[in-house]
Design a protein around this motif. Structure first.
Motif, PDB file in Angstrom:
ATOM      1  N   VAL A 176       0.845  -1.185   0.000  1.00  0.00           N
ATOM      2  CA  VAL A 176       0.000   0.000   0.000  1.00  0.00           C
ATOM      3  C   VAL A 176       0.882   1.238   0.000  1.00  0.00           C
ATOM      4  O   VAL A 176       1.841   1.322   0.766  1.00  0.00           O
ATOM      5  CB  VAL A 176      -0.931   0.013   1.232  1.00  0.00           C
ATOM      6  N   ARG A 177       0.546   2.179  -0.882  1.00  0.00           N
ATOM      7  CA  ARG A 177       1.300   3.433  -1.003  1.00  0.00           C
ATOM      8  C   ARG A 177       0.538   4.535  -0.278  1.00  0.00           C
ATOM      9  O   ARG A 177      -0.629   4.783  -0.560  1.00  0.00           O
ATOM     10  CB  ARG A 177       1.460   3.803  -2.472  1.00  0.00           C
ATOM     11  N   HIS A 178       1.215   5.188   0.672  1.00  0.00           N
ATOM     12  CA  HIS A 178       0.665   6.331   1.393  1.00  0.00           C
ATOM     13  C   HIS A 178       1.421   7.564   0.919  1.00  0.00           C
ATOM     14  O   HIS A 178       2.647   7.615   0.997  1.00  0.00           O
ATOM     15  CB  HIS A 178       0.863   6.171   2.899  1.00  0.00           C
ATOM     16  N   PHE A 179       0.699   8.561   0.431  1.00  0.00           N
ATOM     17  CA  PHE A 179       1.350   9.765  -0.071  1.00  0.00           C
ATOM     18  C   PHE A 179       0.586  10.999   0.383  1.00  0.00           C
ATOM     19  O   PHE A 179      -0.582  11.193   0.019  1.00  0.00           O
ATOM     20  CB  PHE A 179       1.423   9.747  -1.600  1.00  0.00           C
ATOM     21  N   ALA A 180       1.241  11.805   1.188  1.00  0.00           N
ATOM     22  CA  ALA A 180       0.729  13.087   1.669  1.00  0.00           C
ATOM     23  C   ALA A 180      -0.707  12.953   2.165  1.00  0.00           C
ATOM     24  O   ALA A 180      -1.007  12.109   2.990  1.00  0.00           O
ATOM     25  CB  ALA A 180       0.856  14.139   0.584  1.00  0.00           C
ATOM     26  N   TRP A 181      -1.600  13.770   1.681  1.00  0.00           N
ATOM     27  CA  TRP A 181      -2.985  13.794   2.137  1.00  0.00           C
ATOM     28  C   TRP A 181      -3.880  12.850   1.340  1.00  0.00           C
ATOM     29  O   TRP A 181      -5.045  12.684   1.666  1.00  0.00           O
ATOM     30  CB  TRP A 181      -3.546  15.212   2.019  1.00  0.00           C
ATOM     31  N   LYS A 182      -3.348  12.217   0.320  1.00  0.00           N
ATOM     32  CA  LYS A 182      -4.167  11.363  -0.540  1.00  0.00           C
ATOM     33  C   LYS A 182      -4.550  10.071   0.175  1.00  0.00           C
ATOM     34  O   LYS A 182      -3.883   9.623   1.094  1.00  0.00           O
ATOM     35  CB  LYS A 182      -3.415  11.035  -1.822  1.00  0.00           C
ATOM     36  N   GLU A 183      -5.622   9.466  -0.327  1.00  0.00           N
ATOM     37  CA  GLU A 183      -6.087   8.198   0.208  1.00  0.00           C
ATOM     38  C   GLU A 183      -5.070   7.098  -0.106  1.00  0.00           C
ATOM     39  O   GLU A 183      -4.508   7.067  -1.197  1.00  0.00           O
ATOM     40  CB  GLU A 183      -7.432   7.857  -0.441  1.00  0.00           C
ATOM     41  N   PRO A 184      -4.807   6.179   0.825  1.00  0.00           N
ATOM     42  CA  PRO A 184      -3.868   5.089   0.545  1.00  0.00           C
ATOM     43  C   PRO A 184      -4.300   4.293  -0.684  1.00  0.00           C
ATOM     44  O   PRO A 184      -5.491   4.066  -0.905  1.00  0.00           O
ATOM     45  CB  PRO A 184      -3.927   4.225   1.800  1.00  0.00           C
ATOM     46  N   GLU A 185      -3.311   3.862  -1.479  1.00  0.00           N
ATOM     47  CA  GLU A 185      -3.582   3.159  -2.732  1.00  0.00           C
ATOM     48  C   GLU A 185      -2.856   1.817  -2.731  1.00  0.00           C
ATOM     49  O   GLU A 185      -1.669   1.742  -2.441  1.00  0.00           O
ATOM     50  CB  GLU A 185      -3.100   4.023  -3.890  1.00  0.00           C
ATOM     51  N   VAL A 186      -3.574   0.755  -3.071  1.00  0.00           N
ATOM     52  CA  VAL A 186      -2.966  -0.573  -3.175  1.00  0.00           C
ATOM     53  C   VAL A 186      -2.239  -0.635  -4.512  1.00  0.00           C
ATOM     54  O   VAL A 186      -2.847  -0.517  -5.566  1.00  0.00           O
ATOM     55  CB  VAL A 186      -4.023  -1.688  -3.076  1.00  0.00           C
ATOM     56  N   VAL A 187      -0.903  -0.787  -4.465  1.00  0.00           N
ATOM     57  CA  VAL A 187      -0.120  -0.811  -5.698  1.00  0.00           C
ATOM     58  C   VAL A 187       0.233  -2.232  -6.132  1.00  0.00           C
ATOM     59  O   VAL A 187       0.549  -2.463  -7.298  1.00  0.00           O
ATOM     60  CB  VAL A 187       1.159   0.043  -5.569  1.00  0.00           C
ATOM     61  N   ASP A 188       0.190  -3.184  -5.214  1.00  0.00           N
ATOM     62  CA  ASP A 188       0.483  -4.570  -5.573  1.00  0.00           C
ATOM     63  C   ASP A 188      -0.219  -5.489  -4.590  1.00  0.00           C
ATOM     64  O   ASP A 188      -0.306  -5.182  -3.398  1.00  0.00           O
ATOM     65  CB  ASP A 188       1.990  -4.829  -5.548  1.00  0.00           C
ATOM     66  N   ARG A 189      -0.736  -6.595  -5.097  1.00  0.00           N
ATOM     67  CA  ARG A 189      -1.364  -7.592  -4.238  1.00  0.00           C
ATOM     68  C   ARG A 189      -1.065  -8.959  -4.818  1.00  0.00           C
ATOM     69  O   ARG A 189      -1.131  -9.160  -6.024  1.00  0.00           O
ATOM     70  CB  ARG A 189      -2.871  -7.389  -4.153  1.00  0.00           C
ATOM     71  N   GLU A 190      -0.752  -9.876  -3.932  1.00  0.00           N
ATOM     72  CA  GLU A 190      -0.485 -11.254  -4.348  1.00  0.00           C
ATOM     73  C   GLU A 190      -1.295 -12.181  -3.456  1.00  0.00           C
ATOM     74  O   GLU A 190      -1.305 -12.033  -2.236  1.00  0.00           O
ATOM     75  CB  GLU A 190       1.005 -11.568  -4.228  1.00  0.00           C
ATOM     76  N   VAL A 191      -2.000 -13.115  -4.085  1.00  0.00           N
ATOM     77  CA  VAL A 191      -2.794 -14.102  -3.357  1.00  0.00           C
ATOM     78  C   VAL A 191      -2.293 -15.478  -3.762  1.00  0.00           C
ATOM     79  O   VAL A 191      -2.222 -15.806  -4.946  1.00  0.00           O
ATOM     80  CB  VAL A 191      -4.297 -13.971  -3.680  1.00  0.00           C
ATOM     81  N   LEU A 192      -1.933 -16.272  -2.775  1.00  0.00           N
ATOM     82  CA  LEU A 192      -1.516 -17.650  -3.003  1.00  0.00           C
ATOM     83  C   LEU A 192      -2.650 -18.538  -2.515  1.00  0.00           C
ATOM     84  O   LEU A 192      -3.030 -18.481  -1.344  1.00  0.00           O
ATOM     85  CB  LEU A 192      -0.233 -17.964  -2.240  1.00  0.00           C
ATOM     86  N   ALA A 193      -3.215 -19.329  -3.414  1.00  0.00           N
ATOM     87  CA  ALA A 193      -4.337 -20.214  -3.073  1.00  0.00           C
ATOM     88  C   ALA A 193      -3.867 -21.656  -3.118  1.00  0.00           C
ATOM     89  O   ALA A 193      -3.356 -22.120  -4.136  1.00  0.00           O
ATOM     90  CB  ALA A 193      -5.482 -20.002  -4.058  1.00  0.00           C
ATOM     91  N   VAL A 228      -3.382 -31.787  -0.515  1.00  0.00           N
ATOM     92  CA  VAL A 228      -3.162 -30.662  -1.427  1.00  0.00           C
ATOM     93  C   VAL A 228      -3.509 -31.077  -2.846  1.00  0.00           C
ATOM     94  O   VAL A 228      -3.025 -32.085  -3.361  1.00  0.00           O
ATOM     95  CB  VAL A 228      -1.698 -30.176  -1.374  1.00  0.00           C
ATOM     96  N   GLU A 229      -4.356 -30.273  -3.489  1.00  0.00           N
ATOM     97  CA  GLU A 229      -4.792 -30.554  -4.846  1.00  0.00           C
ATOM     98  C   GLU A 229      -4.090 -29.641  -5.849  1.00  0.00           C
ATOM     99  O   GLU A 229      -3.662 -30.082  -6.909  1.00  0.00           O
ATOM    100  CB  GLU A 229      -6.309 -30.358  -4.922  1.00  0.00           C
ATOM    101  N   ASN A 230      -3.966 -28.333  -5.501  1.00  0.00           N
ATOM    102  CA  ASN A 230      -3.384 -27.373  -6.444  1.00  0.00           C
ATOM    103  C   ASN A 230      -2.831 -26.172  -5.695  1.00  0.00           C
ATOM    104  O   ASN A 230      -3.315 -25.824  -4.620  1.00  0.00           O
ATOM    105  CB  ASN A 230      -4.449 -26.930  -7.451  1.00  0.00           C
ATOM    106  N   ILE A 231      -1.830 -25.512  -6.292  1.00  0.00           N
ATOM    107  CA  ILE A 231      -1.250 -24.280  -5.759  1.00  0.00           C
ATOM    108  C   ILE A 231      -1.278 -23.255  -6.886  1.00  0.00           C
ATOM    109  O   ILE A 231      -0.732 -23.504  -7.960  1.00  0.00           O
ATOM    110  CB  ILE A 231       0.203 -24.495  -5.278  1.00  0.00           C
ATOM    111  N   GLU A 232      -1.944 -22.103  -6.633  1.00  0.00           N
ATOM    112  CA  GLU A 232      -2.055 -21.067  -7.663  1.00  0.00           C
ATOM    113  C   GLU A 232      -1.715 -19.706  -7.072  1.00  0.00           C
ATOM    114  O   GLU A 232      -1.967 -19.453  -5.899  1.00  0.00           O
ATOM    115  CB  GLU A 232      -3.472 -21.016  -8.230  1.00  0.00           C
TER     116      GLU A 232
END
Length: 151
Positions: free
Chosen positions: A77-94, A103-107
């Motif tokens: 998450v990017r926090h910059f000055a007065w602006k609302e925090p912005e998600v710049v990257d997300r990774e989900v491992l299922a 275990v059947e699968n890893i994605e």
């Protein structure tokens, strides 16, 4: 007079530098996704829920229907000055499991794989207006007819 001007200039330059330093972006990482080396230890078809927890840790969340899987989620998450925090990257491992808990699968999924889900607040309004529960209760007392019970 010359000393006051130089002191004011130094003060203004210092104030400008401090205000510019306050406007730098800060990045924070939330959550945990295991590294590729740790995932190499998991063998689909062999490892179970317990061995996955032992090898890479407890997941951020797990499936609610029939214990369908483990989900490890990490967001930057990017926090910059007065602006609302912005998600710049997300990774989900299922990690999905079969009915036996093996275990059947890893994605892996990224931010580009996500979909925005609009949340709406819905309120069901009754059509009685401002009639309270007590008024409804006493309002029904006069509406009972004894003949209805004997027929």
């Amino acid at each position: 007079m010359q000393g006051i001007r130089s002191t004011v200039r130094i003060g203004l330059v210092t104030l400008l530098c401090i205000s510019l330093a306050g406007c730098t972006a800060r990045y924070r990482t939330h959550g945990y996704v295991p590294s590729e080396d740790e995932l190499q230890q998991i063998v689909p078809g062999v490892d179970t829920r317990a061995t996955v927890e032992d090898l890479i840790g407890v997941p951020s969340t797990s499936g609610t229907l029939n214990d369908s899987g483990f989900y490890y989620i990490e967001s930057d998450v990017r926090h910059f000055a007065w602006k609302e925090p912005e998600v710049v990257d997300r990774e989900v491992l299922a990690i999905t499991f079969d009915s036996g808990g093996v275990v059947e699968n890893i994605e892996r999924y990224g931010l580009e794989d996500g979909q925005v889900v609009p949340l709406a607040r819905r309120i069901t309004r009754s059509g009685d207006g401002d009639i309270s529960f007590i008024r409804k209760l006493f309002g029904n007392i006069g509406g009972i007819n004894a003949a209805d019970f004997f027929n």
